[in-house]
Write a protein that holds these residues in place. Structure first.
Motif, mmCIF file in Angstrom:
data_model
loop_
_atom_site.group_PDB
_atom_site.id
_atom_site.type_symbol
_atom_site.label_atom_id
_atom_site.label_comp_id
_atom_site.label_asym_id
_atom_site.label_seq_id
_atom_site.Cartn_x
_atom_site.Cartn_y
_atom_site.Cartn_z
ATOM 1 N N ASN A 1 36.861 46.656 43.247
ATOM 2 C CA ASN A 1 37.240 45.312 42.804
ATOM 3 C C ASN A 1 38.717 45.228 42.431
ATOM 4 O O ASN A 1 39.352 44.191 42.647
ATOM 5 C CB ASN A 1 36.331 44.838 41.670
ATOM 6 N N THR B 1 31.273 36.902 44.260
ATOM 7 C CA THR B 1 31.352 38.287 43.774
ATOM 8 C C THR B 1 30.236 39.127 44.381
ATOM 9 O O THR B 1 30.462 40.242 44.860
ATOM 10 C CB THR B 1 31.284 38.329 42.240
ATOM 11 N N SER C 1 26.894 41.675 39.420
ATOM 12 C CA SER C 1 27.845 40.632 39.824
ATOM 13 C C SER C 1 27.796 39.478 38.835
ATOM 14 O O SER C 1 28.837 38.920 38.467
ATOM 15 C CB SER C 1 27.535 40.144 41.240
ATOM 16 N N ASN D 1 30.665 42.240 46.991
ATOM 17 C CA ASN D 1 30.363 43.583 46.490
ATOM 18 C C ASN D 1 29.180 44.266 47.171
ATOM 19 O O ASN D 1 29.105 45.491 47.177
ATOM 20 C CB ASN D 1 30.114 43.547 44.986
ATOM 21 N N GLU E 1 34.445 49.410 40.291
ATOM 22 C CA GLU E 1 35.629 48.920 39.584
ATOM 23 C C GLU E 1 36.894 49.182 40.411
ATOM 24 O O GLU E 1 37.773 48.330 40.489
ATOM 25 C CB GLU E 1 35.755 49.555 38.198
ATOM 26 N N ARG F 1 41.357 42.634 43.988
ATOM 27 C CA ARG F 1 42.218 41.812 43.125
ATOM 28 C C ARG F 1 43.687 41.992 43.462
ATOM 29 O O ARG F 1 44.456 41.039 43.486
ATOM 30 C CB ARG F 1 42.012 42.206 41.651
#
Length: 165
Positions: free
Chosen positions: A27, A122, A101, A126, A24, A31
């Motif tokens: 990501n 994604t 994902s 990842n 998290e 972002r």
């Protein structure tokens, strides 16, 4: 590593927490196009939902399948413990990363015409981090903390194993 059902549950929860939090943060970094203090703040509801999903998928699908794959590659009786741990960890990441994902794609973007491409993007983005995070940070730290928490029970188990053999 975990010997009893209780220990397996605790270990699984610890690993789920470490992996969900790390991914998290990663990501959020992607972002936000950079790392900030906000990158480390993950909403509790999000962590809880993702942890439940991780535990469910790992327990039902990825865990058993990862162990099956790893044990086809590594001879458990002849290999060092770290070799077995790494084989299971690698197989687990190979299975959990595409599953999570897909989960994240559905949770955060919904079902759409572009879902397949969003999922693939994604997953590809990842996978390298999931490997690095699991093998270099989360896995070793969780095992160290777990072993320190259950030190007495694990050492008793080893003593029993030595006397039985």
């Amino acid at each position: 590593m975990p010997k009893t059902k209780f220990q397996k549950v605790i270990f699984g929860m610890m690993m789920a927490l470490a992996m969900v939090y790390g991914m998290e943060v990663y990501n959020a970094l992607l972002r936000n196009k950079g790392l900030s203090a906000d990158s480390f703040v993950v909403p509790v509801w999000e962590m809880a939902v993702l942890m439940l999903i991780v535990i469910g998928l790992e327990s039902i699908i990825a865990g058993p399948l990862a162990r099956w794959i790893a044990f086809k590659i590594v001879d458990v009786k002849k290999s060092r413990e770290i070799t077995v741990i790494l084989a299971v960890s690698i197989a687990t990441v190979c299975l959990m990363c595409p599953l999570m994902s897909l989960t994240a794609t559905i949770l955060f973007n919904g079902l759409s015409k572009t879902m397949a491409t969003v999922w693939l993007h994604t997953f590809v983005r990842n996978l390298p981090m999931a490997f690095l995070w699991q093998l270099l940070i989360a896995g070793p730290v969780v095992r160290l903390v777990f072993q320190s928490i259950f030190k007495r029970q694990l050492s008793c188990g080893q003593e029993q194993n030595l006397t039985v053999n």
